[in-house]
Design a protein around this motif. Structure first.
Motif, PDB file in Angstrom:
ATOM      1  N   GLY A  26      12.575  -5.410   8.579  1.00 18.10           N
ATOM      2  CA  GLY A  26      12.492  -4.576   9.764  1.00 18.10           C
ATOM      3  C   GLY A  26      11.282  -4.900  10.610  1.00 18.10           C
ATOM      4  N   ALA A  27      11.216  -4.222  11.752  1.00 12.65           N
ATOM      5  CA  ALA A  27      10.079  -4.415  12.644  1.00 12.65           C
ATOM      6  C   ALA A  27       8.795  -3.939  11.965  1.00 12.65           C
ATOM      7  CB  ALA A  27      10.304  -3.655  13.945  1.00 12.65           C
ATOM      8  N   ALA A  28       7.712  -4.652  12.212  1.00  9.38           N
ATOM      9  CA  ALA A  28       6.423  -4.317  11.608  1.00  9.38           C
ATOM     10  C   ALA A  28       5.625  -3.454  12.571  1.00  9.38           C
ATOM     11  CB  ALA A  28       5.649  -5.586  11.269  1.00  9.38           C
ATOM     12  N   PRO A  29       5.377  -2.188  12.220  1.00 10.59           N
ATOM     13  CA  PRO A  29       4.584  -1.346  13.109  1.00 10.59           C
ATOM     14  C   PRO A  29       3.104  -1.694  13.125  1.00 10.59           C
ATOM     15  CG  PRO A  29       5.138  -0.154  11.113  1.00 10.59           C
ATOM     16  CD  PRO A  29       5.880  -1.458  11.056  1.00 10.59           C
ATOM     17  N   ALA A  30       2.672  -2.487  12.137  1.00 11.45           N
ATOM     18  CA  ALA A  30       1.251  -2.853  12.057  1.00 11.45           C
ATOM     19  C   ALA A  30       1.126  -4.227  11.406  1.00 11.45           C
ATOM     20  CB  ALA A  30       0.459  -1.813  11.266  1.00 11.45           C
TER      21      ALA A  30
ATOM     22  N   VAL B 241       0.887  -1.161   0.000  1.00  9.45           N
ATOM     23  CA  VAL B 241       0.000   0.000   0.000  1.00  9.45           C
ATOM     24  C   VAL B 241       0.924   1.210   0.000  1.00  9.45           C
ATOM     25  CG1 VAL B 241      -1.774  -1.262   1.287  1.00  9.45           C
ATOM     26  CG2 VAL B 241      -0.135   0.169   2.527  1.00  9.45           C
ATOM     27  N   PRO B 242       0.435   2.410  -0.265  1.00  7.02           N
ATOM     28  CA  PRO B 242       1.336   3.563  -0.330  1.00  7.02           C
ATOM     29  C   PRO B 242       2.219   3.701   0.925  1.00  7.02           C
ATOM     30  CG  PRO B 242      -0.802   4.174  -1.203  1.00  7.02           C
ATOM     31  CD  PRO B 242      -0.951   2.784  -0.652  1.00  7.02           C
ATOM     32  N   GLY B 243       3.513   3.584   0.707  1.00  8.92           N
ATOM     33  CA  GLY B 243       4.472   3.763   1.779  1.00  8.92           C
ATOM     34  C   GLY B 243       4.857   2.512   2.536  1.00  8.92           C
ATOM     35  N   TYR B 244       4.148   1.389   2.298  1.00  8.30           N
ATOM     36  CA  TYR B 244       4.384   0.198   3.112  1.00  8.30           C
ATOM     37  C   TYR B 244       4.283  -1.065   2.260  1.00  8.30           C
ATOM     38  CZ  TYR B 244       3.705   3.438   6.957  1.00  8.30           C
ATOM     39  OH  TYR B 244       3.821   4.507   7.815  1.00  8.30           O
ATOM     40  N   ALA B 245       5.098  -2.044   2.619  1.00 12.35           N
ATOM     41  CA  ALA B 245       5.015  -3.370   2.020  1.00 12.35           C
ATOM     42  C   ALA B 245       4.200  -4.278   2.928  1.00 12.35           C
ATOM     43  CB  ALA B 245       6.409  -3.953   1.816  1.00 12.35           C
ATOM     44  N   LEU B 246       3.513  -5.240   2.330  1.00 11.79           N
ATOM     45  CA  LEU B 246       2.744  -6.236   3.072  1.00 11.79           C
ATOM     46  C   LEU B 246       3.441  -7.576   2.896  1.00 11.79           C
ATOM     47  CD1 LEU B 246      -0.882  -5.194   1.996  1.00 11.79           C
ATOM     48  CD2 LEU B 246       0.425  -4.433   3.990  1.00 11.79           C
TER      49      LEU B 246
ATOM     50  N   PRO C 284      -2.161 -13.682   7.905  1.00  9.14           N
ATOM     51  CA  PRO C 284      -1.561 -12.455   8.434  1.00  9.14           C
ATOM     52  C   PRO C 284      -0.571 -11.834   7.453  1.00  9.14           C
ATOM     53  CG  PRO C 284      -0.516 -14.367   9.424  1.00  9.14           C
ATOM     54  CD  PRO C 284      -1.579 -14.891   8.505  1.00  9.14           C
ATOM     55  N   ARG C 285      -0.510 -10.498   7.485  1.00 11.67           N
ATOM     56  CA  ARG C 285       0.424  -9.745   6.657  1.00 11.67           C
ATOM     57  C   ARG C 285       1.118  -8.692   7.519  1.00 11.67           C
ATOM     58  NH1 ARG C 285      -0.764 -13.623   4.284  1.00 11.67           N
ATOM     59  NH2 ARG C 285      -1.650 -13.829   2.170  1.00 11.67           N
ATOM     60  N   ARG C 286       2.443  -8.765   7.617  1.00  7.91           N
ATOM     61  CA  ARG C 286       3.208  -7.743   8.326  1.00  7.91           C
ATOM     62  C   ARG C 286       3.238  -6.471   7.484  1.00  7.91           C
ATOM     63  NH1 ARG C 286       8.298  -9.080   8.007  1.00  7.91           N
ATOM     64  NH2 ARG C 286       9.001  -7.690   9.668  1.00  7.91           N
ATOM     65  N   VAL C 287       2.996  -5.348   8.115  1.00  6.62           N
ATOM     66  CA  VAL C 287       3.019  -4.052   7.433  1.00  6.62           C
ATOM     67  C   VAL C 287       4.343  -3.379   7.802  1.00  6.62           C
ATOM     68  CG1 VAL C 287       1.846  -1.851   7.091  1.00  6.62           C
ATOM     69  CG2 VAL C 287       0.508  -3.914   7.623  1.00  6.62           C
ATOM     70  N   VAL C 288       5.241  -3.249   6.817  1.00  4.75           N
ATOM     71  CA  VAL C 288       6.572  -2.697   7.087  1.00  4.75           C
ATOM     72  C   VAL C 288       6.851  -1.557   6.110  1.00  4.75           C
ATOM     73  CG1 VAL C 288       7.427  -4.912   7.945  1.00  4.75           C
ATOM     74  CG2 VAL C 288       7.725  -4.320   5.540  1.00  4.75           C
TER      75      VAL C 288
ATOM     76  N   ARG D 251       0.841  -2.509  16.042  1.00  2.00           N
ATOM     77  CA  ARG D 251       1.694  -3.473  16.741  1.00  2.00           C
ATOM     78  C   ARG D 251       2.737  -2.828  17.644  1.00  2.00           C
ATOM     79  NH1 ARG D 251      -0.553  -8.041  17.133  1.00  2.00           N
ATOM     80  NH2 ARG D 251       1.462  -9.088  17.343  1.00  2.00           N
ATOM     81  N   CYS D 252       2.895  -1.518  17.571  1.00  2.00           N
ATOM     82  CA  CYS D 252       3.847  -0.825  18.430  1.00  2.00           C
ATOM     83  C   CYS D 252       3.380   0.615  18.563  1.00  2.00           C
ATOM     84  CB  CYS D 252       5.271  -0.912  17.872  1.00  2.00           C
ATOM     85  SG  CYS D 252       5.493  -0.085  16.295  1.00  2.00           S
ATOM     86  N   PRO D 253       3.930   1.374  19.519  1.00  2.00           N
ATOM     87  CA  PRO D 253       3.424   2.733  19.765  1.00  2.00           C
ATOM     88  C   PRO D 253       3.432   3.651  18.550  1.00  2.00           C
ATOM     89  CG  PRO D 253       4.795   2.013  21.588  1.00  2.00           C
ATOM     90  CD  PRO D 253       4.918   0.961  20.534  1.00  2.00           C
ATOM     91  N   ASP D 254       4.388   3.463  17.615  1.00  2.00           N
ATOM     92  CA  ASP D 254       4.437   4.335  16.440  1.00  2.00           C
ATOM     93  C   ASP D 254       3.792   3.682  15.217  1.00  2.00           C
ATOM     94  OD1 ASP D 254       6.332   2.400  16.057  1.00  2.00           O
ATOM     95  OD2 ASP D 254       7.927   3.748  15.399  1.00  2.00           O
ATOM     96  N   GLY D 255       2.902   2.740  15.450  1.00  2.00           N
ATOM     97  CA  GLY D 255       2.279   2.026  14.339  1.00  2.00           C
ATOM     98  C   GLY D 255       0.981   2.618  13.828  1.00  2.00           C
ATOM     99  N   HIS D 256       0.536   3.731  14.406  1.00  3.69           N
ATOM    100  CA  HIS D 256      -0.748   4.302  13.998  1.00  3.69           C
ATOM    101  C   HIS D 256      -0.719   4.765  12.539  1.00  3.69           C
ATOM    102  CE1 HIS D 256      -2.763   4.407  17.986  1.00  3.69           C
ATOM    103  NE2 HIS D 256      -1.500   4.380  18.409  1.00  3.69           N
ATOM    104  N   ALA D 257       0.377   5.372  12.106  1.00  5.24           N
ATOM    105  CA  ALA D 257       0.461   5.869  10.736  1.00  5.24           C
ATOM    106  C   ALA D 257       0.380   4.721   9.734  1.00  5.24           C
ATOM    107  CB  ALA D 257       1.754   6.660  10.538  1.00  5.24           C
ATOM    108  N   ALA D 258       1.081   3.622  10.019  1.00  2.00           N
ATOM    109  CA  ALA D 258       1.042   2.465   9.115  1.00  2.00           C
ATOM    110  C   ALA D 258      -0.356   1.864   9.059  1.00  2.00           C
ATOM    111  CB  ALA D 258       2.052   1.419   9.581  1.00  2.00           C
TER     112      ALA D 258
END
Length: 266
Positions: A160-164, A30-35, A149-153, A190-197
């Motif tokens: 890298g770590a998946a924020p969502a 998706v824009p800005g992120y890989a699944l 499941p799909r890691r959003v990175v 999945r983490c405190p800074d994952g809201h944007a993802a």
């Protein structure tokens, strides 16, 4: 461990829900992120409550979830909406153990839920369901979920770590009268800074698939409880396909009931 669950949920209302679920699961970005695809999971859930539905009255949910033969004990508190369309609530989740059970019992006492007995302090040969039964917590819902499941990175950082995380689910509710199936998508922080993802995935799903996918700010437990009631009344007979999949018009009936419950709770 007690934390906060933040997730946006959608149901798939397309005429061929399974096909569209497969299309969503096949997304690679998706824009800005890989699944990044992870192994599919078979999940079994048993939700419990007291005979007088004390947990439901407090918007609290307790379940035993089994994944790959491992039992997990979960408690979720009342939800509240976020600015970008998700639901946020307190969540306790640990592998099943006497200590995890003591923690959940303590949280229930904080919510003023009275149980029939004290929890055992030593593990025994009994199942989680039977142990919960001795406390006066009886099964109120059983379901099975096939999850992809799909890691959003961030793009360019696939390891890298998946924020969502995005999960594409086929959910089967087990009722005495008839099983009911539906397809859903969940996007979880999945983490405190994952809201944007999470917000980026949510926006993309709506832009690409709406109205064949629709926001669903109701938990699987509440959704299943309404389905069971409507099914018993015969109100869903005309909105279930031959494969037991819920048609789009069925979600309209369910949401009308769920929305009234939310208004009453508010």
């Amino acid at each position: 461990m007690t934390g906060r669950e933040v997730e946006a949920a959608f149901v798939i209302t397309a005429p061929d829900a399974l096909m569209l679920a497969g299309d969503v699961a096949a997304l690679t970005a998706v824009p800005g992120y890989a699944l990044i695809a992870g192994p599919a999971q078979g999940i079994r859930d048993i939700h419990v409550d007291t005979a007088d539905r004390a947990l439901a009255a407090r918007l609290v949910a307790v379940r035993v979830r089994t994944i790959d033969g491992v039992d997990w004990l979960t408690l979720k508190g009342p939800p509240r909406p976020t600015a970008w369309g998700a639901q946020e609530r307190v969540e306790f989740e640990e592998p099943w153990s006497p200590d995890a059970l003591l923690d959940v019992v303590g949280l229930l006492r904080q919510a003023d839920v009275r149980l029939r007995a004290e929890p055992p302090t030593r593990p025994g040969p009994t199942t989680p369901e039977s142990v919960l039964g001795t406390l006066g917590l009886v099964p109120i819902q059983r379901r099975e979920t096939y999850r992809r499941p799909r890691r959003v990175v961030p793009l360019g950082d696939p390891r890298g770590a998946a924020p969502a995380e995005m999960d594409v689910d086929v959910v089967t509710y087990w009722f005495h009268r008839r099983d009911v199936r539906l397809c859903a998508v969940e996007v979880e922080v999945r983490c405190p800074d994952g809201h944007a993802a999470s917000a980026a995935v949510t926006r993309y799903l709506l832009e690409r698939y709406e109205p064949l996918i629709r926001p669903w700010p109701y938990g699987k437990l509440a959704t299943g409880m309404v389905i069971e009631d409507l099914l018993a009344r015969g109100a869903l007979d005309q909105v279930l396909a031959d494969d037991r999949m819920l048609r789009a018009s069925g979600f309209d009936l369910i949401e009308a009931r769920l929305a009234r419950r939310v208004d009453a709770a508010g």
